[in-house]
Scaffold this active site. Structure first.
Site, PDB file in Angstrom:
ATOM      1  N   ARG A  39     -28.588  97.223  52.074  1.00 40.50           N
ATOM      2  CA  ARG A  39     -28.221  98.637  52.133  1.00 40.50           C
ATOM      3  C   ARG A  39     -29.209  99.521  51.374  1.00 40.50           C
ATOM      4  O   ARG A  39     -29.557 100.610  51.831  1.00 40.50           O
ATOM      5  CB  ARG A  39     -26.824  98.836  51.556  1.00 40.50           C
ATOM      6  CG  ARG A  39     -25.744  97.998  52.260  1.00 40.50           C
ATOM      7  CD  ARG A  39     -24.944  98.855  53.198  1.00 40.50           C
ATOM      8  NE  ARG A  39     -23.806  98.148  53.752  1.00 40.50           N
ATOM      9  CZ  ARG A  39     -22.568  98.252  53.284  1.00 40.50           C
ATOM     10  NH1 ARG A  39     -22.314  99.031  52.254  1.00 40.50           N
ATOM     11  NH2 ARG A  39     -21.583  97.603  53.842  1.00 40.50           N
ATOM     12  N   ASP A 149     -12.391 110.991  51.148  1.00 40.23           N
ATOM     13  CA  ASP A 149     -13.163 109.768  50.891  1.00 40.23           C
ATOM     14  C   ASP A 149     -14.342 110.145  49.991  1.00 40.23           C
ATOM     15  O   ASP A 149     -14.835 111.281  50.044  1.00 40.23           O
ATOM     16  CB  ASP A 149     -13.680 109.171  52.212  1.00 40.23           C
ATOM     17  CG  ASP A 149     -14.034 107.684  52.074  1.00 40.23           C
ATOM     18  OD1 ASP A 149     -13.273 106.842  52.563  1.00 40.23           O
ATOM     19  OD2 ASP A 149     -15.079 107.370  51.445  1.00 40.23           O
TER      20      ASP A 149
END
Ligand SMILES: C[S@@+](CC[C@H](N)C(=O)[O-])C[C@H]1O[C@@H](n2cnc3c(N)ncnc32)[C@H](O)[C@@H]1O
Length: 282
Positions: A39, A149
């Protein structure tokens, strides 16, 4: 997983873990090393940085708020789907039906639900689709769903209300019919349903700007990334922003731990705020 030209030393992994824990409360296990490499390597390549240490130094010295956000966005896990753990939605429909009868007689047509850790939106939209299908009168209510979120990328995606039609795989025909077809292999949440949901970035570890109370809170498959102390503290806070008698829905592998004092378990991963506690707190 893609191969990376960057090696991750123990020291670098520790720095990454500490930063993510401090910012988002997320605890990365040793098993996440490969995921971290994959990532973050993308960011290193884009920024033309030679190592993870150089990246961390950059974040700590000259990185902007957007750079800090990119770090978090890259390391969250956003897996979700429509009608995930569907018994929660069946319970919610029954509870809201009862609540509508009481509130109608009291002329209080207000309903507030929070999807905390909503990822790309499937959870809050399932709430909206299920409730409107079961209780069409809610259209005339002051009914709002807050969906939050920490990951700003998923919030942006959720707000489009458009998904590939593969998202409907495994759904019954009755549920699949609740979506509109865009004509190019995608589906859309109908506007009257989508307009009930407000998406906002929010870090559950930081201060919460809203006061509540919420009649129901979904916080599912979020706490699994936190350690026990962080979980207990967060569930305790959720209990304090839930209306007396309101429900908290959590993920199938989660429990409230030290945060469970104000709740009673009423079904599989369904907790009700204890009226006595809420009255005491008021
Ligand atoms: C696996 S998804 C769960 C999505 C949905 N609730 C469900 O059960 O299908 C977990 C979400 O929690 C979010 N998350 C992780 N840490 C968070 C924090 N500190 N504050 C807010 N959201 C967080 C992640 O960004 C991710 O989108």
């Amino acid at each position: 997983m893609e191969q990376s030209e960057f090696a991750l030393s123990e020291r670098e992994f520790t720095r990454i873990r500490e930063r993510l824990y401090d910012v988002a409360g997320i605890s990365l296990s040793d098993a996440k090393r490969t995921l971290v490499i994959a990532r973050l390597s993308r960011i290193l390549r884009t920024r033309q940085l030679p190592s993870f240490d150089a990246y961390l130094d950059f974040l700590e010295t000259e990185g902007s708020a957007d750079d800090a956000q990119d770090f978090v966005n890259a390391l969250t896990t956003n897996l979700t789907r429509f009608w995930r753990e569907e018994h929660h939605f069946e319970h919610l429909v029954g509870y809201v039906g009862e609540l509508m009868k009481t509130r109608l007689s009291q002329s209080q047509k207000r309903l507030r639900i929070w999807s905390a850790g909503c990822s790309t939106g499937q959870e809050p939209y399932t709430i909206a689709l299920s409730l409107l299908a079961a209780h069409p009168d809610l259209r005339r209510w002051d009914f709002k769903i807050l969906a939050t979120d920490i990951d700003t990328n998923v919030i942006a995606k959720a707000a489009t209300a458009v998904y590939p039609d593969s998202e409907l795989n495994g759904l019954s025909l009755e549920r699949a019919r609740l979506f509109e077809r865009t004509g190019d292999g995608r589906v859309r949440i109908p506007q009257p349903v989508a307009s009930l949901v407000s998406f906002k970035p929010l870090n559950l570890m930081a201060a919460w700007p809203m006061k509540g109370p919420f009649d129901a809170i979904f916080c599912r498959n979020v706490a699994i990334y936190f350690d026990k102390a962080t979980q207990g503290e967060m569930f305790g806070r959720l209990g304090r922003i839930l209306a007396p008698g309101g429900f908290l829905y959590i993920g199938h592998s989660e429990n409230l731990g030290a945060g469970g004092a104000g709740f009673r378990l009423v079904g599989k991963t369904i907790y009700q705020s204890r009226l006595e506690r809420a009255k005491d707190a008021a």
